[in-house]
Design a protein around this motif. Structure first.
Motif, short mmCIF file in Angstrom:
data_model
loop_
_atom_site.label_atom_id
_atom_site.label_comp_id
_atom_site.label_asym_id
_atom_site.label_seq_id
_atom_site.Cartn_x
_atom_site.Cartn_y
_atom_site.Cartn_z
N PHE A 91 0.84 -1.21 0.00
CA PHE A 91 0.00 0.00 0.00
C PHE A 91 0.87 1.25 0.00
N ALA A 92 1.91 1.25 0.82
CA ALA A 92 2.81 2.41 0.88
C ALA A 92 3.40 2.70 -0.51
N ARG A 93 3.74 1.63 -1.23
CA ARG A 93 4.30 1.81 -2.58
C ARG A 93 3.25 2.31 -3.56
N VAL A 94 2.04 1.76 -3.45
CA VAL A 94 0.97 2.19 -4.36
C VAL A 94 0.69 3.69 -4.18
N CYS A 95 0.69 4.13 -2.93
CA CYS A 95 0.48 5.57 -2.67
C CYS A 95 1.50 6.38 -3.45
N GLU A 96 2.75 5.98 -3.35
CA GLU A 96 3.83 6.68 -4.03
C GLU A 96 3.60 6.73 -5.54
N THR A 97 3.20 5.60 -6.10
CA THR A 97 2.92 5.50 -7.53
C THR A 97 1.91 6.55 -7.97
N TRP A 98 0.94 6.83 -7.11
CA TRP A 98 -0.12 7.78 -7.43
C TRP A 98 0.23 9.20 -7.01
N GLY A 99 1.46 9.40 -6.58
CA GLY A 99 1.87 10.75 -6.18
C GLY A 99 1.29 11.17 -4.84
N LEU A 100 0.88 10.17 -4.04
CA LEU A 100 0.33 10.47 -2.72
C LEU A 100 1.40 10.15 -1.67
N VAL A 101 1.52 11.01 -0.67
CA VAL A 101 2.50 10.75 0.39
C VAL A 101 1.88 9.79 1.41
N PHE A 102 2.57 8.71 1.70
CA PHE A 102 2.14 7.79 2.75
C PHE A 102 2.67 8.32 4.08
N ILE A 103 1.77 8.68 4.99
CA ILE A 103 2.22 9.24 6.27
C ILE A 103 2.59 8.09 7.20
N GLY A 104 3.85 7.67 7.05
CA GLY A 104 4.35 6.51 7.77
C GLY A 104 5.76 6.26 7.31
N PRO A 105 6.32 5.11 7.70
CA PRO A 105 7.70 4.81 7.33
C PRO A 105 7.85 4.44 5.86
N PRO A 106 9.11 4.41 5.37
CA PRO A 106 9.33 3.95 4.00
C PRO A 106 8.88 2.49 3.85
N ALA A 107 8.38 2.15 2.66
CA ALA A 107 7.91 0.78 2.41
C ALA A 107 8.98 -0.25 2.75
N THR A 108 10.25 0.10 2.49
CA THR A 108 11.34 -0.86 2.75
C THR A 108 11.46 -1.17 4.25
N ALA A 109 11.25 -0.16 5.09
CA ALA A 109 11.33 -0.39 6.54
C ALA A 109 10.18 -1.27 7.03
N ILE A 110 8.98 -1.02 6.48
CA ILE A 110 7.82 -1.85 6.84
C ILE A 110 8.11 -3.30 6.47
N GLN A 111 8.63 -3.47 5.26
CA GLN A 111 8.89 -4.80 4.75
C GLN A 111 9.96 -5.52 5.57
N GLN A 112 11.06 -4.80 5.86
CA GLN A 112 12.15 -5.42 6.62
C GLN A 112 11.71 -5.86 8.01
N MET A 113 10.89 -5.05 8.66
CA MET A 113 10.45 -5.39 9.99
C MET A 113 9.30 -6.40 9.98
N GLY A 114 8.62 -6.49 8.82
CA GLY A 114 7.49 -7.42 8.70
C GLY A 114 7.92 -8.87 8.57
N ILE A 115 9.16 -9.06 8.11
CA ILE A 115 9.70 -10.42 8.01
C ILE A 115 10.48 -10.66 9.30
N LYS A 116 9.83 -11.36 10.26
CA LYS A 116 10.37 -11.42 11.62
C LYS A 116 11.74 -12.09 11.71
N ALA A 117 11.92 -13.17 10.96
CA ALA A 117 13.20 -13.87 11.03
C ALA A 117 14.31 -12.97 10.48
#
Ligand code: MV4
Length: 448
Positions: A91-117
């Motif tokens: 979702f964070a990336r899709v926002c960017e694609t549409w020129g919308l600012v995602f009020i939150g962390p970079p998609a990469t940070a969400i992804q890195q922390m989302g993979i617990k191992a």
């Protein structure tokens, strides 16, 4: 500043975000499902846009409908609140694609922390203590047996894509390992579409302590101290406080340093929370990072005076944090009680229905973040949180007495709530002593 932002959420957090925006002079757009047409968050917003039927999958989780709402209303940014799309890197990336600012962390940070191992490995590399366990995921039973033997039973099998406690299994001895690995993996595969699992030593009755961080795009990271959120039941937090009664200045400093290293390791931006387990010997371990604003952020706001949501909006605009670490001051104690529409006599099952009486507490040092009112219908489709009552006191005792008073003032009829349970807690001797851990509530309220 942005001129208009869209809030992709409902309930108390949607209003919380809009309040922050309003103080910053930013216009707000609410989105709503069919059953939320007249909901409080819709009434609060400057404008509102429909996003589909009641089921979250078709509305609050439906990315195309939310993007469409933002584009149609001319919003420049989207705040996801908590839950729903808040930790969805896609979702964070899709926002960017549409020129919308995602009020939150970079998609990469969400992804890195989302993979617990993966996050475990990253944290270890960054010098953040992690619970003894496997390096990455387990793929081989013999490897798993060897590691479990080394760290000692009981061990936990955790799903790498889990979170919030789903896909976890306790293993008491070597005989149970194969079965637990297989079941956890299968469960994770069906729940998250990804079956990776890893092993950790199972800590006995630890406390759950989390550190709030804020990070801007210039690389400044500020920590706002800890919250204690040990008081939960079946993965549902019910009461939080700040600071923690199990804390010392030395421990706070060490945990805050670890949190800062963790945020820097993933180039974090926005508000985030590092969750730690604190064991009975005083050692702490990274558990996971919540890459969103949390329900209990208000506890930290009350003792620091920092508006965490306003900081998120400022950061998303590219502005620096409004405070430096040296300027962060802690004052007194805060307690938050979550008032859920749940029936304590039915194992805290959701209690949807119409709210016939609603009278909120008030008075000195009582904050109520709510999104219900008389005549409001609690929907079965969404989270059962009705209100958060947050009190401040000069010390823990004063905050608790004030909470007892506030709970006494709170009148809700038509739906069952957790108010009574919180009232019992306020006079509980063990809780008042601060002698708590993650299994305290389950033990204290066995079956009720
Ligand atoms: C643990 C643990 C004990 N030891 N990991 C539960 C939620 C999930 N994100 C991680 N959880 C736990 N991980 C080790 N190595 C105990 C829990 C846990 C828990 C943690 C925080 C708050 C409440 C909890 C309730 C049950 C189990």
């Amino acid at each position: 500043m942005f001129t208009k932002i869209l809030v992709a959420n409902r309930g108390e957090i949607a209003i919380r975000v809009m309040r922050a925006a309003k103080e910053l002079g930013v216009k707000t757009v609410a989105v709503y499902s069919d059953v939320d047409k007249d909901a409080p968050h819709v009434q609060y917003a400057d404008e509102a846009f429909p996003i589909g039927p009641a089921q979250s999958q078709l509305s609050y989780l439906h990315i195309p409908n939310i993007i469409n709402a933002a584009v149609h209303t001319g919003a420049e940014a989207i705040h996801p609140g908590y839950g729903f799309l808040s930790e969805n890197d896609h979702f964070a990336r899709v926002c960017e694609t549409w020129g919308l600012v995602f009020i939150g962390p970079p998609a990469t940070a969400i992804q890195q922390m989302g993979i617990k191992a993966g996050a475990r490995r990253l944290m270890e590399e960054a010098g953040v203590p992690v619970v003894p366990g496997t390096e990455g995921t387990v793929t081989d039973l013999e490897d798993a047996k060897q590691i479990a033997q080394k760290i000692g039973y009981p061990v936990l099998v955790k799903a790498s894509f889990g979170g919030g406690g789903r896909g976890i299994r306790i293993v008491e001895d070597a005989d149970g390992l194969a079965d637990a690995l297989e079941r956890a993996s299968r469960e994770a595969q069906s729940a998250f579409g990804q079956g990776d699992v890893y092993l950790e030593k199972y800590l006995i009755n630890p406390r759950h302590i989390e550190i709030q961080v804020l990070a801007d795009k210039m690389g400044h990271v500020v920590t706002l101290g800890e919250r204690e959120s040990s008081l939960q039941r079946r993965r549902q937090k019910l009461l939080e406080e700040a600071p923690s009664s199990g804390m010392t200045p030395e421990l706070r400093s060490a945990m805050s340093d670890a949190a800062r290293r963790a945020a820097l390791a993933v180039d974090y931006e926005s508000a985030g929370t590092l969750e730690f387990l604190l064991d009975q010997s005083g050692a702490f371990y990274f558990m996971e990072m919540n890459t969103r604003v949390q329900v209990e952020h208000a506890c930290t706001e009350v003792i620091t005076g920092v508006d965490i949501v306003q900081e998120q909006i400022r950061i998303a605009q590219g502005l620096p944090l409004s405070i430096t670490q040296e300027e962060v001051n802690f004052s007194g104690w805060s307690i938050e009680c979550r008032i859920n529409a749940e029936d304590p006599d039915k194992e805290f099952r959701p209690s949807p229905g119409q709210v016939t009486v609603w009278r909120e507490p008030g008075g000195p040092w009582v904050r109520v973040d709510a999104a219900a009112q008389e005549g409001y219908t609690v929907q079965p489709y969404y989270d059962s949180l009705l209100a958060k009552v947050v009190t401040w006191g000069r010390d823990r005792d004063e905050a608790m007495r004030r909470m007892a008073r506030a709970l006494d003032e709170f009148r809700v009829e038509g739906v069952k709530t957790t108010i009574g349970m919180h009232q019992k807690l306020m006079t509980d001797e063990q809780f008042r002593r601060g002698d708590i851990h993650i299994n305290f509530l389950a033990e204290r309220f066995k079956g009720a």
